[in-house]
Design an enzyme around this catalytic site. Structure first.
Site, PDB file in Angstrom:
ATOM      1  N   ARG A 151     -11.519   8.733  -7.841  1.00 58.44           N
ATOM      2  CA  ARG A 151     -12.330   8.225  -8.958  1.00 58.44           C
ATOM      3  C   ARG A 151     -13.803   8.106  -8.586  1.00 58.44           C
ATOM      4  O   ARG A 151     -14.675   8.667  -9.245  1.00 58.44           O
ATOM      5  CB  ARG A 151     -11.812   6.846  -9.384  1.00 58.44           C
ATOM      6  CG  ARG A 151     -10.607   6.890 -10.282  1.00 58.44           C
ATOM      7  CD  ARG A 151     -10.159   5.478 -10.597  1.00 58.44           C
ATOM      8  NE  ARG A 151      -9.635   4.860  -9.390  1.00 58.44           N
ATOM      9  CZ  ARG A 151      -8.345   4.695  -9.144  1.00 58.44           C
ATOM     10  NH1 ARG A 151      -7.450   5.068 -10.032  1.00 58.44           N
ATOM     11  NH2 ARG A 151      -7.928   4.145  -8.021  1.00 58.44           N
ATOM     12  N   ASP A 171     -10.552  16.513   0.534  1.00 55.38           N
ATOM     13  CA  ASP A 171      -9.522  15.629  -0.004  1.00 55.38           C
ATOM     14  C   ASP A 171      -8.227  16.424  -0.034  1.00 55.38           C
ATOM     15  O   ASP A 171      -8.048  17.285  -0.897  1.00 55.38           O
ATOM     16  CB  ASP A 171      -9.908  15.146  -1.409  1.00 55.38           C
ATOM     17  CG  ASP A 171      -8.964  14.064  -1.914  1.00 55.38           C
ATOM     18  OD1 ASP A 171      -7.760  14.124  -1.585  1.00 55.38           O
ATOM     19  OD2 ASP A 171      -9.422  13.153  -2.628  1.00 55.38           O
ATOM     20  N   ALA A 231     -16.633   2.546   0.934  1.00 56.64           N
ATOM     21  CA  ALA A 231     -15.187   2.535   0.659  1.00 56.64           C
ATOM     22  C   ALA A 231     -14.529   1.326   1.330  1.00 56.64           C
ATOM     23  O   ALA A 231     -14.395   0.258   0.703  1.00 56.64           O
ATOM     24  CB  ALA A 231     -14.566   3.835   1.124  1.00 56.64           C
ATOM     25  N   ASP A 256     -21.692  -0.667   3.154  1.00 57.07           N
ATOM     26  CA  ASP A 256     -21.399  -1.787   2.248  1.00 57.07           C
ATOM     27  C   ASP A 256     -20.151  -2.522   2.720  1.00 57.07           C
ATOM     28  O   ASP A 256     -19.856  -3.616   2.255  1.00 57.07           O
ATOM     29  CB  ASP A 256     -21.173  -1.225   0.831  1.00 57.07           C
ATOM     30  CG  ASP A 256     -20.985  -2.329  -0.206  1.00 57.07           C
ATOM     31  OD1 ASP A 256     -21.781  -3.290  -0.184  1.00 57.07           O
ATOM     32  OD2 ASP A 256     -20.048  -2.239  -1.020  1.00 57.07           O
ATOM     33  N   GLU A 261     -15.357  -8.463   8.033  1.00 51.29           N
ATOM     34  CA  GLU A 261     -16.344  -8.972   7.071  1.00 51.29           C
ATOM     35  C   GLU A 261     -16.280 -10.495   7.025  1.00 51.29           C
ATOM     36  O   GLU A 261     -15.181 -11.049   6.970  1.00 51.29           O
ATOM     37  CB  GLU A 261     -16.055  -8.386   5.685  1.00 51.29           C
ATOM     38  CG  GLU A 261     -16.310  -6.883   5.656  1.00 51.29           C
ATOM     39  CD  GLU A 261     -16.046  -6.213   4.303  1.00 51.29           C
ATOM     40  OE1 GLU A 261     -15.783  -6.935   3.329  1.00 51.29           O
ATOM     41  OE2 GLU A 261     -16.106  -4.992   4.233  1.00 51.29           O
ATOM     42  N   HIS A 279     -20.716  -5.948   0.895  1.00 52.06           N
ATOM     43  CA  HIS A 279     -19.587  -5.520   0.044  1.00 52.06           C
ATOM     44  C   HIS A 279     -19.913  -5.723  -1.449  1.00 52.06           C
ATOM     45  O   HIS A 279     -19.198  -6.421  -2.167  1.00 52.06           O
ATOM     46  CB  HIS A 279     -18.308  -6.271   0.425  1.00 52.06           C
ATOM     47  CG  HIS A 279     -17.055  -5.515   0.087  1.00 52.06           C
ATOM     48  ND1 HIS A 279     -15.960  -5.481   0.903  1.00 52.06           N
ATOM     49  CD2 HIS A 279     -16.732  -4.741  -0.981  1.00 52.06           C
ATOM     50  CE1 HIS A 279     -15.012  -4.728   0.345  1.00 52.06           C
ATOM     51  NE2 HIS A 279     -15.473  -4.275  -0.799  1.00 52.06           N
ATOM     52  N   ALA A 282     -18.719  -3.302  -6.064  1.00 51.33           N
ATOM     53  CA  ALA A 282     -18.166  -3.611  -7.386  1.00 51.33           C
ATOM     54  C   ALA A 282     -18.903  -4.752  -8.070  1.00 51.33           C
ATOM     55  O   ALA A 282     -18.513  -5.171  -9.159  1.00 51.33           O
ATOM     56  CB  ALA A 282     -16.694  -3.979  -7.228  1.00 51.33           C
TER      57      ALA A 282
HETATM   58  P1  NAD Z   1      -9.008   6.771  -5.539  1.00 46.61           P
HETATM   59  O1  NAD Z   1      -7.620   6.445  -5.164  1.00 46.61           O
HETATM   60  O2  NAD Z   1      -9.335   7.158  -6.934  1.00 46.61           O
HETATM   61  O3  NAD Z   1      -9.559   7.931  -4.580  1.00 46.61           O
HETATM   62  C1  NAD Z   1      -9.280   8.001  -3.215  1.00 46.61           C
HETATM   63  C2  NAD Z   1      -9.229   9.475  -2.854  1.00 46.61           C
HETATM   64  O4  NAD Z   1      -9.080   9.578  -1.437  1.00 46.61           O
HETATM   65  C3  NAD Z   1      -8.042  10.199  -3.478  1.00 46.61           C
HETATM   66  O5  NAD Z   1      -8.461  11.349  -4.203  1.00 46.61           O
HETATM   67  C4  NAD Z   1      -7.195  10.583  -2.278  1.00 46.61           C
HETATM   68  O6  NAD Z   1      -6.549  11.824  -2.472  1.00 46.61           O
HETATM   69  C5  NAD Z   1      -8.218  10.666  -1.185  1.00 46.61           C
HETATM   70  N1  NAD Z   1      -7.641  10.538   0.146  1.00 46.61           N
HETATM   71  C6  NAD Z   1      -6.589   9.773   0.542  1.00 46.61           C
HETATM   72  N2  NAD Z   1      -6.363   9.960   1.856  1.00 46.61           N
HETATM   73  C7  NAD Z   1      -7.293  10.839   2.291  1.00 46.61           C
HETATM   74  C8  NAD Z   1      -7.557  11.423   3.553  1.00 46.61           C
HETATM   75  N3  NAD Z   1      -6.814  11.136   4.633  1.00 46.61           N
HETATM   76  N4  NAD Z   1      -8.592  12.284   3.642  1.00 46.61           N
HETATM   77  C9  NAD Z   1      -9.349  12.594   2.559  1.00 46.61           C
HETATM   78  N5  NAD Z   1      -9.121  12.085   1.329  1.00 46.61           N
HETATM   79  C10 NAD Z   1      -8.108  11.216   1.203  1.00 46.61           C
HETATM   80  O7  NAD Z   1      -9.876   5.498  -5.086  1.00 46.61           O
HETATM   81  P2  NAD Z   1     -11.324   5.078  -5.601  1.00 46.61           P
HETATM   82  O8  NAD Z   1     -11.183   4.121  -6.730  1.00 46.61           O
HETATM   83  O9  NAD Z   1     -12.170   6.273  -5.743  1.00 46.61           O
HETATM   84  O10 NAD Z   1     -11.812   4.209  -4.334  1.00 46.61           O
HETATM   85  C11 NAD Z   1     -12.246   4.850  -3.146  1.00 46.61           C
HETATM   86  C12 NAD Z   1     -12.498   3.825  -2.071  1.00 46.61           C
HETATM   87  O11 NAD Z   1     -13.539   2.935  -2.469  1.00 46.61           O
HETATM   88  C13 NAD Z   1     -11.309   2.933  -1.761  1.00 46.61           C
HETATM   89  O12 NAD Z   1     -11.254   2.719  -0.360  1.00 46.61           O
HETATM   90  C14 NAD Z   1     -11.644   1.635  -2.460  1.00 46.61           C
HETATM   91  O13 NAD Z   1     -11.001   0.541  -1.845  1.00 46.61           O
HETATM   92  C15 NAD Z   1     -13.129   1.590  -2.244  1.00 46.61           C
HETATM   93  N6  NAD Z   1     -13.866   0.722  -3.159  1.00 46.61           N
HETATM   94  C16 NAD Z   1     -14.874  -0.029  -2.617  1.00 46.61           C
HETATM   95  C17 NAD Z   1     -15.636  -0.844  -3.444  1.00 46.61           C
HETATM   96  C18 NAD Z   1     -16.721  -1.672  -2.868  1.00 46.61           C
HETATM   97  O14 NAD Z   1     -16.935  -2.778  -3.330  1.00 46.61           O
HETATM   98  N7  NAD Z   1     -17.441  -1.182  -1.881  1.00 46.61           N
HETATM   99  C19 NAD Z   1     -15.378  -0.898  -4.813  1.00 46.61           C
HETATM  100  C20 NAD Z   1     -14.355  -0.102  -5.330  1.00 46.61           C
HETATM  101  C21 NAD Z   1     -13.599   0.703  -4.485  1.00 46.61           C
END
Ligand code: NAD
Length: 530
Positions: A151, A171, A231, A256, A261, A279, A282
């Site tokens: 996403r 990915d 992430a 971030d 943390e 962090h 979001a």
């Molecule tokens: P998502 O599940 O939509 O996307 C994650 C992607 O990573 C997927 O397409 C998956 O196929 C891929 N993936 C999984 N294992 C992999 C690997 N070994 N190598 C390469 N790709 C791989 O998740 P998202 O909503 O896009 O969130 C992504 C990250 O951001 C997550 O870790 C989430 O926790 C983090 N996040 C952080 C914040 C923040 O406050 N900083 C906010 C929201 C999400």
């Protein structure tokens, strides 16, 4: 009486308003664990953020609870295994903060390129006018390597394209078609890290991604690479990153998220090349509202209409696929119920075979498979409440193997689902299809092809195909006051074996069933209740 929701942490008032339209909502913050245990019994739904610990004792006391909503993403504060065992759906709001996290990534990309935080500090805190010290770099024309094209990675890609960046993505779980649609080149991890000027991480933290960016990976990167992690902490080996920045290999990093943390003890905080935020990915007003609205809609939809979008402990269904697969979910459940009643014996394996359109379309057949599991298990799990959440777990606990497969052969049906059960008495196979939009039909029982609708009560019998068999069966049922609303016969030429399905309006008492079995030519007969 309307269903009840308990909200134990602050969420945007918009979410509360959505729930209040159809449910009774109580808000109680800062409950002690024993207070939550005392109160939870009357509620159908619980809405939490990360602060409420939904432990086994809470779940044990939550005798009415059907759904837990986490207004956010991580569900570490919820005992998922216990919730799953109890058949409680756990939902989160993973998409509510996608845009915010993507925008934060872009903000860090710019800040890193133009050294904005350091320049800001120099002027405001130290009253210095250091124009040459903060010489930056342009991002247009540079290559951005995206690790994880989910996403957030996707939204980052779209925006970075707009900025004139070239994009490479890694990915392993995303299809090439999806990447093509986005205009992103999907390639190997090695190619991404060797060629990117900027690398941004958007994978979850898993055993595969822990320290994905380690010393070895960093050393393969371009000299002067810049790295962004919005992430999860732990995907970058922070010690290795520190060393590579110190050595000059890495020009800068924007973080971030951290392994621990808050990262007050991290040496990375000492480096000018590193910019950090606590962090905040979001943390926007919009994301808070999105998350509250998403959770409120999930709770209302589940309690009132019985479906959810983002269950953590249940197979996902894409809203686009729902109209197509809904009839197959029902069909699969009924095939499971029917098969287990005809099979008898100790069950060891359930095989669900998909044929035709249903096998071709990428619709997420998992939920259809779970539906037949649910149908089977409901029949054999005396008293245990089986639903879409706990059916896979209960099958595993009982040592029942579940296998999904696809077949080319559909006997001219557009789509066909077959449920096969292996028990110590042999194999039972039942196939079904959907006629028109949503008319479920049984098309095969064992080796007999047939065309019969499902009904709550069915009498299924095998007989020798000869005169004076079907008539007497009808007479016996009629004499017992049982109405036959449908009769369907399959198989057997004259003198051979045939199968009969009678759709009946009421159950057949045992003595009547015994009389049916005594009819000359009847081989066996069984009453099935769906
Ligand atoms: P998502 O599940 O939509 O996307 C994650 C992607 O990573 C997927 O397409 C998956 O196929 C891929 N993936 C999984 N294992 C992999 C690997 N070994 N190598 C390469 N790709 C791989 O998740 P998202 O909503 O896009 O969130 C992504 C990250 O951001 C997550 O870790 C989430 O926790 C983090 N996040 C952080 C914040 C923040 O406050 N900083 C906010 C929201 C999400």
């Amino acid at each position: 009486m309307s269903k009840k929701v308990l909200v134990t942490e602050p969420i945007s008032p918009v979410g509360i308003e959505i729930m209040e339209k159809e449910l009774e909502v109580d808000v109680a913050f800062k409950l002690k664990p024993e207070e939550l245990i005392e109160r939870i019994g009357v509620y159908d739904a619980l809405v939490v953020r990360s602060g409420t610990k939904v432990t086994k004792p809470v779940i044990d006391a939550a005798t009415n609870l059907k759904i837990i909503g986490r207004a956010g993403v991580g569900v570490d504060n919820i005992d998922l295994e216990e919730a799953t065992k109890r058949g409680i759906v756990v939902v989160n709001a993973p998409a509510g903060n996608t845009i915010s996290a993507a925008e934060h990534t872009l903000a860090l990309l710019f800040a890193l390129s133009r050294k904005i935080p350091a320049a800001n500090e120099s002027l405001k805190v130290h009253r210095r006018w250091e124009r040459s010290k903060y010489l930056g770099v342009e991002i247009t024309g540079k290559t951005l390597g995206i690790l994880g094209l989910g996403r957030i990675g996707t939204e980052v890609a779209k925006r970075a394209k707009g900025l004139g960046m070239k994009i490479l993505a890694y990915d392993p779980y995303i299809s090439r078609e999806r990447a093509d649609e986005l205009g992103v080149r999907i390639t190997t991890f090695d190619e991404v890290i060797r060629n990117a000027d900027y690398i941004t991480i958007h994978t979850p933290l898993t055993k595969d991604t822990r320290h994905l960016i380690d010393h070895e990976a960093l050393s393969r990167m371009k000299d002067g690479v810049r790295i962004i992690n919005c992430a999860r902490g732990g995907i970058i080996d922070e010690n290795a990153l520190y060393e590579m920045i110190k050595s000059g290999k890495v020009a800068g990093a924007a973080l971030d998220v951290f392994e621990n943390e808050p990262p007050f003890d991290s040496r990375l905080l000492e480096l000018d090349e590193v910019i950090v935020t606590p962090h905040l990915g979001a943390s926007t007003a919009e994301a808070q509202v999105n998350v509250a609205v998403a959770i409120a809609e999930e709770i209302v939809n589940f309690l009132i209409r019985g479906h959810v979008k983002n269950a953590v402990n249940m197979a996902p269904i894409s809203p686009d696929a729902l109209p197509f697969i809904s009839p197959y979910i029902k069909l699969s459940e009924m095939l499971g119920k029917l098969a287990i009643q005809l099979a008898g014996g100790r069950l060891s394996l359930i095989r669900i075979v998909y044929g035709g359109d249903i096998a071709q379309k990428d619709i997420g057949s998992e939920i259809i498979t779970i539906a037949s599991l649910k149908g089977v298990l409901e029949h054999i799990s005396g008293g245990y409440h089986i639903n879409f959440v706990n059916a896979p777990l209960i099958a595993r606990e009982r040592g029942i193997k579940v296998v999904e497969s696809k077949t080319e052969s559909t006997e001219d049906f557009t789509s066909m689902i077959t449920v096969e059960l292996e028990t110590d008495r042999g194999v039972t196979k039942i196939s079904g299809t959907i006629f028109g939009k949503d008319e479920a039909r049984i098309v095969r029982i064992g080796s007999y092809w047939i065309d019969a609708p499902f009904s709550h009560y069915m009498l299924i019998s095998r007989h020798i195909n000869k005169p004076r068999v079907i008539g007497p069966v009808g007479m016996i049922l009629g004499d017992a006051g049982i109405n036959i609303s449908g009769m369907h016969v399959g198989g057997g030429g004259v003198g051979g074996e045939a199968l009969m399905v009678l759709n009946i309006d009421s159950p057949v008492p045992n003595d009547v069933l015994e009389d049916v079995k005594k009819v000359d030519g009847i081989i066996d007969a069984i009453l099935v209740t769906l």
